[in-house]
Design an enzyme around this catalytic site. Structure first.
Site, PDB file in Angstrom:
ATOM      1  N   HIS A   1     -31.018  72.094 132.168  1.00 31.72           N
ATOM      2  CA  HIS A   1     -31.758  71.303 131.178  1.00 31.72           C
ATOM      3  C   HIS A   1     -31.226  69.872 131.135  1.00 31.72           C
ATOM      4  CE1 HIS A   1     -33.816  74.813 129.824  1.00 31.72           C
ATOM      5  NE2 HIS A   1     -32.826  75.335 129.124  1.00 31.72           N
TER       6      HIS A   1
ATOM      7  N   HIS B   1     -27.012  77.194 133.005  1.00 29.10           N
ATOM      8  CA  HIS B   1     -28.380  77.159 132.482  1.00 29.10           C
ATOM      9  C   HIS B   1     -28.608  75.858 131.705  1.00 29.10           C
ATOM     10  CE1 HIS B   1     -32.045  78.959 130.605  1.00 29.10           C
ATOM     11  NE2 HIS B   1     -31.708  78.158 129.607  1.00 29.10           N
ATOM     12  N   GLU B   2     -27.677  75.550 130.796  1.00 30.70           N
ATOM     13  CA  GLU B   2     -27.798  74.324 130.008  1.00 30.70           C
ATOM     14  C   GLU B   2     -27.632  73.077 130.871  1.00 30.70           C
ATOM     15  OE1 GLU B   2     -28.784  74.281 126.940  1.00 30.70           O
ATOM     16  OE2 GLU B   2     -28.796  76.466 126.817  1.00 30.70           O
TER      17      GLU B   2
END
Length: 332
Positions: free
Chosen positions: A21, A17-18
């Site tokens: 980003h 998920h990170e």
């Protein structure tokens, strides 16, 4: 072992998920100060360019720290000074990466487990199909007169049977003889069920299409759960927190590697879904703020935005503690 597997699952879904980003932030030119795998004290750090890469002691996910993400910054490459579209894509990339991970896990699950075919393998307890006279090995060829060629099609046709006052007309092929059996189905969480387990066949190429259908079917079920929570049809007591998820990961692992793959995909999909909700402190709220900024022509003040996020985070932590307490009571 359950705790280790749970930490590994959480690590995978959060770090990727990170990474979503991080990747888009780099692509659009937002300065990333640190990308960390794990939380807590640093075990290893390496600076490369403007970014520090870290490995930390607690395997509880990770983070991507961007310049100006939580405070005002004069840096031209800061998050706050990036164009709304660039910020929107950077935030959206996290949940989108979780969708990708969920899809990959579902493909691997179906590749290992096999794709369902419309042949009866077994029956559930008090199965309506068994009570109606269906037998193991029956190949289901039609539902209410419509031809069935795949397990997915069988499930879809069953959900179209909306008149629950009449039985489902199930046509089966048994010993090269076709016969139609009337089955009064069960209804569980809004789904029409015959109470059968289908056989599976190995079809890795077919797993790509089946995984896509599984992804959207699971997303739809999450929307249904959310709707039932808002209407009161489903109690908040039915939700599970981190403790309940750890328990479910252990149960999935006991059933084999393929089930653990499926559950990892399911957790990743849940993370994507709930992160996109417009709840303060989640990605969905930031996306909503960026869209609002585009409409207003100016952003909310950092003070107001952070105040809303802190309040939302406190409520979120309160909810997690509540459902975790319920999880402990269930385990006891």
């Amino acid at each position: 072992m359950t705790i280790i597997l749970a930490l590994l699952v959480f690590l995978i879904v959060i770090v990727f998920h990170e990474l979503g980003h991080f990747s888009v932030a780099k692509w659009v030119g937002i300065r990333v100060l640190e990308f960390s795998v794990g939380m807590g004290p640093a075990l290893w750090q390496k600076a490369k360019g403007e970014t520090t890469y870290s490995l930390r002691a607690l395997p509880l996910g990770g983070y991507c720290a961007m310049e100006g993400e939580d405070e005002a910054s004069d840096d031209e490459a800061s998050f706050t000074n990036a164009k709304p579209g660039q910020r929107f894509l950077t935030i959206l990339a996290g949940p989108m990466m979780n969708l990708v991970i969920a899809y990959i896990c579902f493909v691997l699950f179906l590749g290992v487990q096999g794709v369902a075919v419309p042949v009866v393998q077994d029956f559930s307890v008090n199965s309506p199909a068994a009570e109606a006279g269906m037998q193991g090995g029956d190949r289901i060829t039609a539902i209410d007169g419509e031809n069935v060629t795949s397990g997915k099609q069988l499930v879809d046709l069953l959900q179209r049977h909306t008149d629950l006052t009449r039985p489902v007309q199930v046509t089966v092929l048994r010993d090269n003889t076709s016969k139609t059996i009337a089955v009064q189905p069960d209804i569980e969480q809004g789904k029409v069920l015959l109470g059968i387990t289908m056989q599976r066949k190995s079809d890795f190429l077919g797993a790509f299409g089946a995984a896509w259908s599984m992804l959207w079917d699971t997303l739809f079920s999450l929307f249904t759960i959310l709707q039932r929570l808002f209407t009161g049809a489903l109690s908040i007591n039915a939700l599970s927190g981190p403790i309940g998820v750890v328990s479910m990961i252990g149960q999935a692992a006991q059933k084999g590697f393929s089930q653990l793959l499926f559950f990892t995909g399911y957790i990743s999909l849940n993370l994507a879904f709930f992160n996109l909700l417009p709840i303060p402190a989640l990605d969905g709220f930031t996306l909503w703020l960026i869209a609002l900024e585009k409409l207003r022509g100016k952003p909310l003040s950092m003070k107001v935005e952070n105040g809303i996020k802190v309040a939302g985070f406190a409520l979120l932590i309160g909810l997690i503690l509540f459902v975790s307490f319920k999880d402990i009571l269930r385990l006891i």
